[in-house]
Enzyme design. Structure first.
Site, mmCIF file in Angstrom:
data_model
loop_
_atom_site.group_PDB
_atom_site.id
_atom_site.type_symbol
_atom_site.label_atom_id
_atom_site.label_comp_id
_atom_site.label_asym_id
_atom_site.label_seq_id
_atom_site.Cartn_x
_atom_site.Cartn_y
_atom_site.Cartn_z
ATOM 1 N N HIS A 1 3.219 31.441 33.385
ATOM 2 C CA HIS A 1 2.988 30.368 32.401
ATOM 3 C C HIS A 1 2.489 30.935 31.072
ATOM 4 C CE1 HIS A 1 3.797 27.375 35.439
ATOM 5 N NE2 HIS A 1 2.923 27.942 36.241
ATOM 6 N N ARG B 1 -4.470 29.770 47.831
ATOM 7 C CA ARG B 1 -3.148 30.208 48.299
ATOM 8 C C ARG B 1 -3.089 31.730 48.380
ATOM 9 N NH1 ARG B 1 0.354 27.042 43.871
ATOM 10 N NH2 ARG B 1 -1.589 27.397 42.729
ATOM 11 N N LYS C 1 -1.186 32.818 41.191
ATOM 12 C CA LYS C 1 -1.478 32.408 39.814
ATOM 13 C C LYS C 1 -1.402 33.604 38.860
ATOM 14 C CE LYS C 1 -2.013 28.919 38.487
ATOM 15 N NZ LYS C 1 -0.908 27.972 38.117
ATOM 16 N N GLU D 1 8.158 30.897 37.614
ATOM 17 C CA GLU D 1 8.552 29.590 37.060
ATOM 18 C C GLU D 1 9.759 29.650 36.142
ATOM 19 O OE1 GLU D 1 5.802 31.177 36.231
ATOM 20 O OE2 GLU D 1 5.556 31.176 34.064
ATOM 21 N N SER E 1 13.272 8.032 27.926
ATOM 22 C CA SER E 1 11.994 8.367 27.299
ATOM 23 C C SER E 1 12.130 8.540 25.794
ATOM 24 C CB SER E 1 11.476 9.669 27.919
ATOM 25 O OG SER E 1 10.169 9.917 27.481
ATOM 26 N N VAL F 1 -5.897 19.521 36.068
ATOM 27 C CA VAL F 1 -6.132 20.708 36.890
ATOM 28 C C VAL F 1 -4.888 21.603 36.851
ATOM 29 C CG1 VAL F 1 -6.611 21.543 39.228
ATOM 30 C CG2 VAL F 1 -7.774 19.491 38.360
ATOM 31 N N VAL G 1 0.110 16.965 34.721
ATOM 32 C CA VAL G 1 0.541 18.052 35.613
ATOM 33 C C VAL G 1 1.092 19.210 34.771
ATOM 34 C CG1 VAL G 1 1.922 18.635 37.641
ATOM 35 C CG2 VAL G 1 1.124 16.286 37.339
ATOM 36 N N ALA G 2 1.645 18.900 33.621
ATOM 37 C CA ALA G 2 2.237 19.940 32.749
ATOM 38 C C ALA G 2 1.177 20.751 32.005
ATOM 39 C CB ALA G 2 3.205 19.297 31.767
ATOM 40 N N ASP H 1 -0.279 23.350 32.855
ATOM 41 C CA ASP H 1 -0.082 24.805 32.947
ATOM 42 C C ASP H 1 0.877 25.309 31.871
ATOM 43 O OD1 ASP H 1 2.078 23.569 34.090
ATOM 44 O OD2 ASP H 1 2.112 24.764 35.908
ATOM 45 N N SER I 1 5.905 22.125 42.420
ATOM 46 C CA SER I 1 5.999 20.863 41.685
ATOM 47 C C SER I 1 6.059 19.689 42.661
ATOM 48 C CB SER I 1 7.235 20.868 40.786
ATOM 49 O OG SER I 1 7.084 21.838 39.781
ATOM 50 N N TYR J 1 3.345 33.482 39.368
ATOM 51 C CA TYR J 1 3.411 32.500 38.274
ATOM 52 C C TYR J 1 2.701 33.099 37.065
ATOM 53 C CZ TYR J 1 4.919 28.759 41.424
ATOM 54 O OH TYR J 1 5.625 27.998 42.306
ATOM 55 N N ASP K 1 12.492 9.699 31.479
ATOM 56 C CA ASP K 1 13.058 11.036 31.267
ATOM 57 C C ASP K 1 14.016 10.978 30.082
ATOM 58 O OD1 ASP K 1 13.166 13.659 33.472
ATOM 59 O OD2 ASP K 1 14.526 13.693 31.746
ATOM 60 N N ASN L 1 -4.094 24.265 38.671
ATOM 61 C CA ASN L 1 -3.553 24.779 39.945
ATOM 62 C C ASN L 1 -3.718 23.731 41.041
ATOM 63 O OD1 ASN L 1 -6.346 25.113 39.928
ATOM 64 N ND2 ASN L 1 -6.295 26.922 41.234
ATOM 65 N N MET L 2 -3.091 22.591 40.820
ATOM 66 C CA MET L 2 -3.245 21.477 41.765
ATOM 67 C C MET L 2 -2.859 21.865 43.203
ATOM 68 S SD MET L 2 -1.828 18.556 39.191
ATOM 69 C CE MET L 2 -1.938 17.147 40.254
HETATM 70 N N1 LIG Z 1 -0.747 21.618 37.282
HETATM 71 C C1 LIG Z 1 -0.176 22.192 38.326
HETATM 72 O O1 LIG Z 1 -0.832 22.604 39.265
HETATM 73 C C2 LIG Z 1 1.325 22.273 38.392
HETATM 74 C C3 LIG Z 1 1.972 22.545 39.608
HETATM 75 C C4 LIG Z 1 3.367 22.577 39.637
HETATM 76 C C5 LIG Z 1 4.097 22.344 38.460
HETATM 77 N N2 LIG Z 1 3.419 22.106 37.297
HETATM 78 C C6 LIG Z 1 4.103 21.848 36.033
HETATM 79 O O2 LIG Z 1 4.698 20.572 36.018
HETATM 80 C C7 LIG Z 1 5.680 20.553 34.974
HETATM 81 C C8 LIG Z 1 6.953 19.866 35.489
HETATM 82 O O3 LIG Z 1 7.573 20.688 36.473
HETATM 83 P P1 LIG Z 1 8.925 20.235 37.210
HETATM 84 O O4 LIG Z 1 9.176 21.262 38.268
HETATM 85 O O5 LIG Z 1 8.868 18.809 37.580
HETATM 86 O O6 LIG Z 1 9.993 20.448 36.057
HETATM 87 P P2 LIG Z 1 11.500 19.900 36.068
HETATM 88 O O7 LIG Z 1 12.264 20.792 35.162
HETATM 89 O O8 LIG Z 1 11.976 19.679 37.462
HETATM 90 O O9 LIG Z 1 11.347 18.455 35.400
HETATM 91 C C9 LIG Z 1 10.936 18.268 34.080
HETATM 92 C C10 LIG Z 1 11.590 17.014 33.555
HETATM 93 O O10 LIG Z 1 11.020 16.747 32.263
HETATM 94 C C11 LIG Z 1 12.057 16.132 31.507
HETATM 95 N N3 LIG Z 1 11.658 16.131 30.104
HETATM 96 C C12 LIG Z 1 11.679 17.150 29.208
HETATM 97 N N4 LIG Z 1 11.226 16.715 28.017
HETATM 98 C C13 LIG Z 1 10.901 15.401 28.180
HETATM 99 C C14 LIG Z 1 10.377 14.395 27.313
HETATM 100 N N5 LIG Z 1 10.081 14.668 26.040
HETATM 101 N N6 LIG Z 1 10.175 13.143 27.826
HETATM 102 C C15 LIG Z 1 10.479 12.871 29.125
HETATM 103 N N7 LIG Z 1 10.984 13.773 29.974
HETATM 104 C C16 LIG Z 1 11.187 15.027 29.505
HETATM 105 C C17 LIG Z 1 13.283 16.969 31.840
HETATM 106 O O11 LIG Z 1 14.489 16.292 31.516
HETATM 107 C C18 LIG Z 1 13.103 17.155 33.361
HETATM 108 O O12 LIG Z 1 13.791 16.170 34.117
HETATM 109 C C19 LIG Z 1 5.870 22.032 34.590
HETATM 110 O O13 LIG Z 1 5.160 22.296 33.406
HETATM 111 C C20 LIG Z 1 5.244 22.775 35.735
HETATM 112 O O14 LIG Z 1 4.804 24.077 35.360
HETATM 113 C C21 LIG Z 1 2.060 22.076 37.254
#
Ligand SMILES: NC(=O)c1ccc[n+]([C@@H]2O[C@H](COP(=O)([O-])OP(=O)(O)OC[C@H]3O[C@@H](n4cnc5c(N)ncnc54)[C@H](O)[C@@H]3O)[C@@H](O)[C@H]2O)c1
Length: 397
Positions: free
Chosen positions: A96, A15, A75, A118, A220, A298, A267-268, A270, A134, A94, A198, A300-301
Site C-alpha cells: 500500500h 495474521r 502487512k 495488492e 456513483s 482501521v 475500508v479504503a 489503507d 477485501s 501487502y 459504483d 488492518n481490519m
Molecule cells: N482496511 C482494511 O483492512 C482493508 C482490507 C482489505 C481491503 N482494503 C481496501 O479496500 C479497498 C477496496 O478493495 P476491493 O478489493 O473491494 O477493490 P475492488 O477493485 O474489488 O473494488 C473497488 C471498486 O471501487 C469502484 N470505484 C472506483 N472509484 C470509485 C468512485 N469514485 N465511486 C464509486 N466507486 C468507485 C471500482 O469500480 C470498483 O468496483 C482497497 O483500497 C483495499 O486496499 C482495506
C-alpha cells in the site's frame, strides 16, 4: 530458495504469511522455510505444526531477514523492519505504497525487490491477492458499523435490521468490488435497507443480479451520493483505483448533510482513505468523531480475525510464493505478466506507475530495471495464480 517468515509487528496484527500447508508445498519443491519463533501463535498455529511440515524455527526477526532470500509478510514493513532488508532480496507482502512516501523511500534505499500483494493482477485484470482480505474486511465493515451505531459507543442508537413496526437503518456502500459486495451482503442479511454505489456500470449490472432486488444499485457521482447522504445511518467506503491513492467520495463539507452520530467506515483507508476526514486508526482505538460523525478507519481490519484471514490469504498467495521460489522474481514475472504488476520497487526505483504518481517519484518500468521482457515461449495457463508451479525448475534468483 530460502524463504523466511517473520512475526507480524503491526499493532493488533495476528495474521501470519504462511501456514503448515505452504511449508509442506515449499519443502516438497526443494526450498527451505525459516519461521520466526511464535510467528503463527496469533493464528493458532504452533511452532511444532510448522516443524512437522519441514520448517526450521529461528529466534528473532533479524535472523529471519538475514538468512532469507525471500521474505514473506502480511502487512507493510514497519520502520524497524525496513533496515533489515538486503539488496536483491525479495519481499512479498501487502505494501500500500501510494499514500506512503516515507515507506516507499525506505524500500528504495534497501535495494530489495518489493512485490505487493495488492497490485498483482490475474488474466482478467482483477486483484487475486487483495480479494480474500477485501472479502473479510467487507464483512467486518458491516459488523463493526452495526456495533458502532450503538449509543454507548457513540453511534446514533439504531438497530440495523429494525423490528416489526420500526423501520431498519439505511446503509450506503460506496465501491461495489470485493469489499462492497461482502459489506452489502452482510447488511442485507442483517435486514438493513442497502444502497450500493459504483462508477462501473458493468459492476452495477453484476451486483444487481447478485442481490436479486434485495439492495439498490446506484451510479456513483457527487450528486447521487449527496442526495442520499441525509438519509444514511451507516456509510461504508470501499472504492479502489488499482495501486493509486483512494479518491475522496465524501468531503468534510458533505458531513454537514448527515444525521448526527451516523457512522462512516472507511475500508479504503489503507490506500489513503476515501473520505476527506479519514485518518488511520487501530483495533485498540478504532473510532474518532469529526463534526458529529463517527469515523472507523482501521487499516488492518482482517487482522482481527486471523484464524479466518490467515487461511484466506495464504490460499491465494501460495501459488505465487511457489512460483517466486521456484523461478526467482524475474523469471516468475516473465512467465506470469500479472505478477509483474506486483513489482512496486526494485533496485532503488519505483516500478509501478500509480505508486510513483501517488508518492511523487519517478516511474521506471520493471522491465527496464530487472530486464523481465516477454515470456520466451507460451507457458500454458501462464496468466494468474498457480500458473508457474513447475516442480522441476530450480531457483532462479
Ligand atoms: N482496511 C482494511 O483492512 C482493508 C482490507 C482489505 C481491503 N482494503 C481496501 O479496500 C479497498 C477496496 O478493495 P476491493 O478489493 O473491494 O477493490 P475492488 O477493485 O474489488 O473494488 C473497488 C471498486 O471501487 C469502484 N470505484 C472506483 N472509484 C470509485 C468512485 N469514485 N465511486 C464509486 N466507486 C468507485 C471500482 O469500480 C470498483 O468496483 C482497497 O483500497 C483495499 O486496499 C482495506
Amino acid at each position: 530458495m530460502i524463504v523466511g517468515v517473520p512475526t507480524e509487528v503491526k499493532p493488533d496484527e495476528y495474521r501470519v504469511a504462511i501456514t503448515p500447508i505452504g511449508v509442506r508445498e515449499l519443502t516438497e519443491h526443494g526450498h527451505q522455510v525459516l519461521i520466526q519463533k511464535g510467528a503463527g501463535e496469533g493464528s493458532a498455529i504452533s511452532d511444532s505444526d510448522y516443524e512437522a511440515q519441514g520448517a526450521r524455527i529461528i529466534e528473532g526477526a533479524a535472523a529471519v531477514f538475514a538468512e532469507s532470500e525471500m521474505v514473506l509478510g502480511v502487512k507493510e514493513p514497519q520502520p524497524q523492519e525496513i533496515g533489515m532488508l538486503r539488496p536483491g532480496q525479495t519481499l512479498f507482502t501487502y505494501l500500500h505504497l501510494a499514500p506512503a512516501p516515507e515507506l516507499t523511500k525506505g524500500l528504495c534505499e534497501s535495494n530489495a525487490i518489493c512485490v505487493a500483494y495488492e497490485t498483482v493482477e490475474d488474466g482478467q485484470g482483477r486483484l487475486p491477492l487483495l480479494a480474500p482480505m477485501s472479502e473479510v474486511a467487507g464483512k467486518i465493515a458491516t459488523q463493526a458499523g452495526a456495533f458502532m451505531l450503538e449509543k454507548p459507543l457513540g453511534g446514533r442508537g439504531i438497530l440495523l435490521g429494525g423490528v416489526p413496526g420500526v423501520p431498519p437503518a439505511n446503509v450506503m456502500v460506496i465501491g461495489g468490488g470485493a469489499v462492497g459486495l461482502h459489506a452489502a451482503s452482510i447488511a442485507i442479511g442483517m435486514e438493513a435497507d442497502v444502497f450500493v454505489y459504483d462508477v462501473s456500470l458493468e459492476k452495477l449490472r453484476e451486483l444487481d443480479v447478485a442481490f436479486a432486488g434485495r439492495a439498490s444499485t446506484v451510479f456513483s457521482s457527487t450528486l447521487s451520493i449527496e442526495e442520499k447522504l441525509p438519509l444514511m445511518d451507516l456509510v461504508i467506503g470501499g472504492v479502489l483505483v488499482h495501486g493509486a491513492r483512494a479518491p475522496h467520495v465524501i468531503t468534510r463539507k458533505q458531513l454537514g448533510l448527515m444525521k448526527a452520530h451516523a457512522v462512516l467506515v472507511d475500508v479504503a483507508i489503507d490506500q489513503g482513505g476515501c473520505f476527506e476526514t479519514s485518518r488511520p486508526t487501530t483495533h485498540g482505538d478504532p473510532t474518532y468523531e469529526v463534526d458529529g460523525i463517527i469515523h472507523y478507519c482501521v487499516t488492518n481490519m482482517p487482522g482481527a480475525v486471523p484464524i479466518t484471514s490467515t487461511y484466506a490469504l495464504t490460499n491465494a498467495t501460495l501459488p505465487y510464493v511457489l512460483a517466486l521460489a521456484d523461478h526467482g522474481v524475474v523469471e516468475a514475472a516473465r512467465r506470469d505478466p500479472g505478477l509483474k504488476f506486483g513489482i512496486n520497487v526494485a533496485d532503488g526505483k519505483v516500478t509501478h506507475p500509480a505508486v510513483a504518481e501517488g508518492v511523487g517519484m519517478e516511474y521506471v518500468p520493471p522491465d527496464a530495471v530487472l530486464g523481465i521482457g516477454a515470456p520466451d515461449a507460451e507457458v500454458p495457463g501462464s496468466r494468474g495464480a498457480g500458473a508457474t508451479a513447475a516442480h522441476a525448475i530450480p531457483n532462479g534468483n
